[in-house]
Each structure stands twice: as structure tokens, then as C-alpha cells.
Design an enzyme around this catalytic site. Structure first.
Site, mmCIF file in Angstrom:
data_model
loop_
_atom_site.group_PDB
_atom_site.id
_atom_site.type_symbol
_atom_site.label_atom_id
_atom_site.label_comp_id
_atom_site.label_asym_id
_atom_site.label_seq_id
_atom_site.Cartn_x
_atom_site.Cartn_y
_atom_site.Cartn_z
ATOM 1 N N ARG A 1 0.556 -1.157 -0.028
ATOM 2 C CA ARG A 1 -0.095 -0.053 0.087
ATOM 3 C C ARG A 1 0.687 1.290 0.133
ATOM 4 N NH1 ARG A 1 -5.417 -1.236 3.680
ATOM 5 N NH2 ARG A 1 -6.112 -2.929 2.329
ATOM 6 N N ASP B 1 -9.372 16.018 20.122
ATOM 7 C CA ASP B 1 -9.061 14.516 19.936
ATOM 8 C C ASP B 1 -7.676 14.394 20.808
ATOM 9 O OD1 ASP B 1 -9.810 12.472 17.742
ATOM 10 O OD2 ASP B 1 -7.603 12.336 18.163
#
Length: 206
Positions: free
Chosen positions: A37, A142
Site C-alpha cells: 500500500r 482529539d
């Protein structure tokens, strides 16, 4: 084009980066997946090795590239307007909002900012149509400092914007060219409405 070599040490470095920065866990069986990937991306960037790409991932100024790596390594279901009914409900709740207080929205687990910027697009459209006033902001939090850096960069693979209407894409996004082909950047007029901060939701407020 010759396949790039990928040592066990390089695999472990990438796995550690992804775990520490984004909570993604890869065991040894995922080495070939990571290799396949990332190889094309590395060659597209004109790099010669995984070692060079690891250096790029470790550079905090390269937040957009880190996000690209995360997207390539996950079957990530995070994208703009991922839960359309949620935005429909929010629009109904906010329609005609009138108050002496500014409108403030909290995106509690904002990750790479898809949700926060989707909400900003919605609120901006509502403002344009006179359905809410101009005084609104979004706070996006976050736990991961690294993903927040990517969110602040506001650069996304175009597939992440697949649920954004053509009108909104034209109004709020800039399409990348050259080395940035395949990516889009959120325009400053929208980014300025969103503030990002680090917050652990599992830690009690003091």
C-alpha cells in the site's frame, strides 16, 4: 519499476509510528500489506526507499502526508458527511437559531477533522441562507496531537470528499495540482471557523 525493499526494522518503525500517533495496530502478518500500500506512494513522491518515507512521516510539518499514509493503510470509513441523518437533524435543530450568545459546536472526537469541516460547511450554508447568524464557531478535539496537526492542514484525498455536493466542493475546497493531484484543501474562510485542541475524553475534567 523495481520493487522497493522493506526490512523488518522499517516495518516495525512504520507500525510504531501508526500506533503511537493514530492508535493503529499492525502485527507481523501485515508487513506485506504495508509494503504494497505504501510502495506506489513512495515512488510517486520520487523517493528511493522506505527509510526516506519514514523520515517524512516523522516530520511533523508533513501532517498531510501522514494523513495520506493513514488513509492508504486503513479501510477507513471516515469521510465528509459520513452520517447524513446526523447533519439533517443538526440542521433542523439549528434552523432559526436566535440567541444573544454565539453559536458554538463541539466536535468531541474529531480525528482528522472530516466531521468538524462537514459541520462548518453546513453552518456556512445556513448562514448564507439567513437561517443562522454570522457568529458561530466549532471546537474540534482529539486525543492525538498528530491527527490534529493533519486536521489543521485540512488537506484530504478527494475520495474522502465523495459525499460533498459539487456546489460545496466549489464553494469550500481547492483541488490540488501536480504533486498534490488527488487531494483537496479546505479553504481558509472555513478553516478559520474551526479551532482544534487536544483532549482525552477518558480523563475527568478538573
Amino acid at each position: 519499476m523495481a520493487a522497493l525493499s522493506f526490512s523488518d526494522r522499517e516495518f516495525r518503525q512504520i507500525a510504531d509510528i501508526m500506533y503511537e500517533a493514530a492508535g493503529l495496530s499492525y502485527n507481523d502478518s501485515k508487513k506485506s500489506l504495508i509494503h504494497s500500500r505504501l510502495s506506489t506512494r513512495i515512488q510517486k513522491l520520487g523517493l528511493d526507499s522506505f527509510a526516506q518515507y519514514i523520515a517524512l512521516l516523522n516530520d511533523e510539518s508533513e501532517a498531510a502526508e501522514f494523513q495520506m499514509a493513514v488513509d492508504l493503510l486503513t479501510t477507513n470509513e471516515t469521510y465528509f458527511f459520513r452520517e447524513p441523518k446526523h447533519y439533517e437533524l443538526l440542521e433542523r435543530e439549528l434552523a432559526g437559531y436566535r440567541s444573544k450568545w454565539p453559536l458554538a459546536i463541539w466536535s468531541a472526537a474529531s480525528s482528522f477533522g472530516d466531521e468538524a469541516y462537514s459541520t462548518a460547511m453546513l453552518l456556512s450554508d445556513m448562514q448564507i441562507n439567513g437561517r443562522i447568524g454570522p457568529d458561530w464557531t466549532i471546537l474540534a478535539t482529539d486525543i492525538s496531537h498528530r491527527v490534529l496537526l493533519s486536521a489543521k492542514e485540512a488537506v484530504y484525498p478527494q475520495d474522502r470528499l465523495r459525499a460533498v455536493s459539487p456546489e460545496r466542493l466549489k464553494r469550500y475546497c481547492l483541488r490540488g495540482e501536480g504533486a498534490a493531484q488527488g487531494q483537496s484543501k479546505i479553504q481558509d474562510k472555513l478553516r478559520d471557523r474551526v479551532q482544534f485542541g487536544q483532549l482525552n475524553l477518558c480523563k475527568p475534567f478538573s
